[in-house]
Scaffold this active site. Structure first.
Site, PDB file in Angstrom:
ATOM      1  N   CYS A 123       0.834  -1.209   0.000  1.00  0.00           N
ATOM      2  CA  CYS A 123       0.000   0.000   0.000  1.00  0.00           C
ATOM      3  C   CYS A 123       0.867   1.256   0.000  1.00  0.00           C
ATOM      4  O   CYS A 123       1.364   1.674   1.053  1.00  0.00           O
ATOM      5  CB  CYS A 123      -0.927   0.004   1.218  1.00  0.00           C
ATOM      6  SG  CYS A 123      -1.986   1.471   1.284  1.00  0.00           S
ATOM      7  N   CYS A 141      -0.421   4.156   2.392  1.00  0.00           N
ATOM      8  CA  CYS A 141      -0.217   4.008   3.839  1.00  0.00           C
ATOM      9  C   CYS A 141       1.263   3.992   4.220  1.00  0.00           C
ATOM     10  O   CYS A 141       1.657   4.589   5.229  1.00  0.00           O
ATOM     11  CB  CYS A 141      -0.875   2.717   4.329  1.00  0.00           C
ATOM     12  SG  CYS A 141      -2.661   2.687   4.108  1.00  0.00           S
ATOM     13  N   ASP A 142       2.064   3.277   3.454  1.00  0.00           N
ATOM     14  CA  ASP A 142       3.442   3.031   3.858  1.00  0.00           C
ATOM     15  C   ASP A 142       4.455   3.934   3.166  1.00  0.00           C
ATOM     16  O   ASP A 142       5.628   3.971   3.559  1.00  0.00           O
ATOM     17  CB  ASP A 142       3.807   1.557   3.598  1.00  0.00           C
ATOM     18  CG  ASP A 142       2.921   0.613   4.400  1.00  0.00           C
ATOM     19  OD1 ASP A 142       2.417   1.043   5.456  1.00  0.00           O
ATOM     20  OD2 ASP A 142       2.730  -0.541   3.975  1.00  0.00           O
TER      21      ASP A 142
END
Length: 522
Positions: A348, A351-352
Site C-alpha cells: 500500500c 499508507c506506507d
C-alpha cells in the site's frame, strides 16, 4: 476544540449511553498534552455519561485509557487520535457502552473463548486508511474479552520506538517485542490469528450441540459466499425471490474497503469504497438475509444439498451455493518477499509511502495500480524505479505520460524479479534478471512496493470445481460452474474485466440462474 458539527453528531451517537465512561489521561509535560485534553473534553462534552480525568501516572508522552464504571476496558491510546483514528476512539466508546454495531453472538463467543492474558500494541499513522480496521477490531476484542489489552500508538510521536522496533509499515501489531500482524486486516482474520496463537478456553460450536458432537447444520435455500459487490448482489436477488438466504463473509464490502475513489460506477459520479460498502450492507440488511460476517470457509461438501463448513465450526446446508469469493493482492513469490513484509516490502503506497520519504524504492508492476503508485511515491521518495515483466507498461496512456514527466523515476521493462535482499533488519536491494539476455541485475534500495494485480480466492474449491490456469472458477454464460448447484460470480470467475459494475451484474445473474434451476427441478 472540536468542530460544532462533529459535536452535534457525537451527541446523537452517544445518546442513551448507560454506563459511565471515563477517559483517563496520564500526567505528562509533552507538547501534545494540551491538544489531547482539549480533544477528549470535546468528546466528553457530548454526553453526561462521559468524563475526563487526569491520573497520577507520569508518562513521557501522551497516553490515555478508556474505563467503564471505573474499571479498565483494556483499550488505551498513546496518541492524539485525530485523522482516521478519531473514528476508532468514538467506536471504542460506543462499544464499551454496549452500543454501535457489534458482532453476532457466535463471533462474540469466539472472542470470549480466547485464552488470555493477551497484550497487543498497534503502531499506526493517523493518515493510514488501513489502520482503523485493525485498531477497531482489536479494541473490540479487548472490550468484549476482559483479559485482552490493546494499545494504539501513533508512530509519528514515538519515532525512536518505531526505529528501535524496525517498524516500516502500518499498521504493525506487536505482541511483546514480536511482530504479530502487519498491514490491513479484518476482525475475522485477526481473530483466527489470535485463536491459532493462544487457543480457545472452551468450545464455541453452535449452541445446543452435544459436547464433542458435530454441530447441526443451519439449512437455507441459498448460501452466498463472499460479501463484495457480487456477493451482496447475489444475496439481494435471492432474497427477493423469497428464498431463505445466508451471506457468509470475512467482511461485507470485500475489496471495496481497500478502494479509495470510485468514479466508474454508472449513475454514481463519485463515491468511495468505504461508503459504497456501507451502502451495500444497508441494502442487504433491508432483506431477511442472515449475514454471517467475520467467517471464512473451510470446505464445501458436494451432494444433492451442499454443506458449507466454516472455520468457526459452524455448518450451513443449501441446495444452491453461490461462490463470490473475490480476489486478493498477488505476491511476487520470490525469496525475501515474505521475510521482509513490513520491513521493506509493502503493498500500500498510500499508507506506507511516508516511511520511505527521501529514500530509494522500487515499484513492481506496470499496470494502472503500479504506475499510480510510482507517481505517488515520486513525490515522497528520492528515487523510484518501476520494474515491469513485459516489454511495455500496461497502464493507461495518461498515466504513462505523467510518469515519464517525473525526473526521479526510472522504468525497467522486460525484467523478471528474482529476490528481495535484506540485511536481517530491512530491505537493501531488489534482484532481477533481464529477460532478453538473462543477465542478473541488482538495485540498491530501501523498499519494494508490489503492485502486480490480483489472484482469485479459489483455493477452497480447487478440488471441487473446474478452474482455469489462472485459478479462476470456470463459469458458463449464466454463472454455472462444473458442479450442479454451485454457481460463481465476480472476480473469482473467468468473467472478463474485474470491475465493480460487472461484479454486481454477475451476482444478480448467478442468483437468477440458481432460482431458474430450482424452479425447473421442482
Amino acid at each position: 476544540m472540536l468542530d460544532p458539527s462533529i459535536v452535534s453528531q457525537l451527541v446523537t451517537l452517544f445518546a442513551g449511553l448507560a454506563p459511565e465512561l471515563t477517559l483517563a489521561i496520564d500526567a505528562s509535560r509533552h507538547e501534545k498534552q494540551g491538544e489531547l485534553r482539549a480533544m477528549l473534553e470535546g468528546v466528553a462534552g457530548a454526553s453526561p455519561r462521559l468524563r475526563v480525568i487526569e491520573t497520577d501516572v507520569e508518562a513521557d508522552a501522551v497516553r490515555f485509557e478508556i474505563r467503564k464504571d471505573g474499571a479498565p476496558t483494556g483499550v488505551s491510546f498513546r496518541a492524539v487520535p485525530g485523522g482516521h483514528e478519531f473514528s476508532s476512539l468514538v467506536l471504542a466508546l460506543l462499544h464499551a457502552g454496549g452500543r454501535g454495531k457489534l458482532p453476532d453472538e457466535a463471533t462474540i463467543a469466539r472472542i470470549r473463548a480466547l485464552r488470555g492474558p493477551i497484550a497487543l500494541r498497534s503502531y499506526v499513522s493517523l493518515e493510514c486508511t488501513n489502520c482503523p480496521d485493525v485498531v477497531q477490531a482489536l479494541n473490540l476484542v479487548a472490550i468484549l474479552h476482559g483479559d485482552v489489552r490493546h494499545e494504539t500508538v501513533d508512530g509519528g510521536l514515538f519515532e525512536g520506538e518505531i526505529a528501535a522496533r524496525n517498524v516500516q509499515a502500518v499498521p504493525t501489531v506487536m505482541l511483546d517485542d514480536e511482530v504479530f500482524h502487519v498491514g490491513r486486516g479484518s476482525l475475522g482474520e485477526l481473530l483466527e490469528k489470535l485463536e491459532a496463537r493462544f487457543g480457545r478456553s472452551r468450545e464455541t460450536r453452535e449452541s445446543g450441540a452435544a459436547q464433542g458432537a458435530e454441530p447441526v447444520a443451519q439449512v437455507y435455500d441459498v448460501v452466498v459466499l463472499g460479501g463484495g459487490p457480487a456477493g451482496c448482489s447475489a444475496a439481494i436477488y435471492s432474497a427477493r425471490k423469497g428464498l431463505a438466504t445466508a451471506l457468509v463473509a470475512d467482511r461485507v464490502g470485500g475489496q471495496l474497503l481497500e478502494t479509495l475513489g470510485i468514479e466508474n460506477l454508472i449513475s454514481v459520479p463519485r463515491t468511495e469504497g468505504a461508503r459504497l460498502s456501507a451502502d451495500l450492507e444497508r441494502h442487504v440488511r433491508d432483506y431477511p438475509i442472515d449475514v454471517l460476517e467475520h467467517r471464512k470457509v473451510e470446505a464445501i461438501l458436494d451432494g444433492e444439498d451442499k454443506e458449507v463448513v466454516l472455520t468457526s465450526g459452524e455448518r450451513l446446508r443449501a441446495r444452491s451455493v453461490i461462490l463470490a469469493l473475490g480476489a486478493k493482492w498477488r505476491e511476487l513469490g520470490v525469496p525475501g518477499e515474505r521475510e521482509y513484509l513490513g520491513r521493506g516490502v509493502a503493498f500500500c503506497p498510500h499508507c506506507d509511502g511516508p516511511f520511505y520519504k527521501g529514500r530509494r524504492v522500487a515499484v513492481v508492476g506496470g499496470g494502472n495500480s503500479g504506475v499510480e503508485a510510482a507517481i505517488d511515491l515520486a513525490g515522497l521518495c528520492a528515487h523510484v524505479t518501476l520494474v515491469e515483466f513485459l516489454e511495455q507498461l500496461k497502464a493507461d496512456d495518461v498515466l504513462i505520460r505523467r510518469l515519464e514527466s517525473l525526473p526521479n523515476v526510472d522504468v525497467v521493462t522486460r525484467a523478471r524479479v528474482t529476490e528481495v535482499v535484506g540485511d536481517g533488519k530491512g530491505v537493501t536491494a531488489l534482484r532481477y534478471e533481464e529477460r532478453a539476455s538473462g543477465a542478473p541485475r541488482e538495485l540498491a534500495l530501501d523498499g519494494v512496493f508490489v503492485q502486480i494485480g490480483l489472484v482469485p480466492n479459489s483455493a477452497v474449491v480447487r478440488e471441487l470445481v473446474e478452474l482455469n490456469r489462472y485459478g479462476e472458477v470456470v463459469v458458463d454464460a449464466k454463472g454455472r460452474t462444473s458442479v450442479p448447484g454451485l454457481y460463481a460470480a465476480g472476480d473469482v470467475t473467468t468473467t472478463p474485466y474485474k470491475q465493480i459494475v460487472i461484479a454486481m451484474g454477475d451476482g444478480a445473474k448467478a442468483a437468477l440462474t440458481a432460482f431458474e434451476d430450482r424452479i425447473r427441478a421442482a
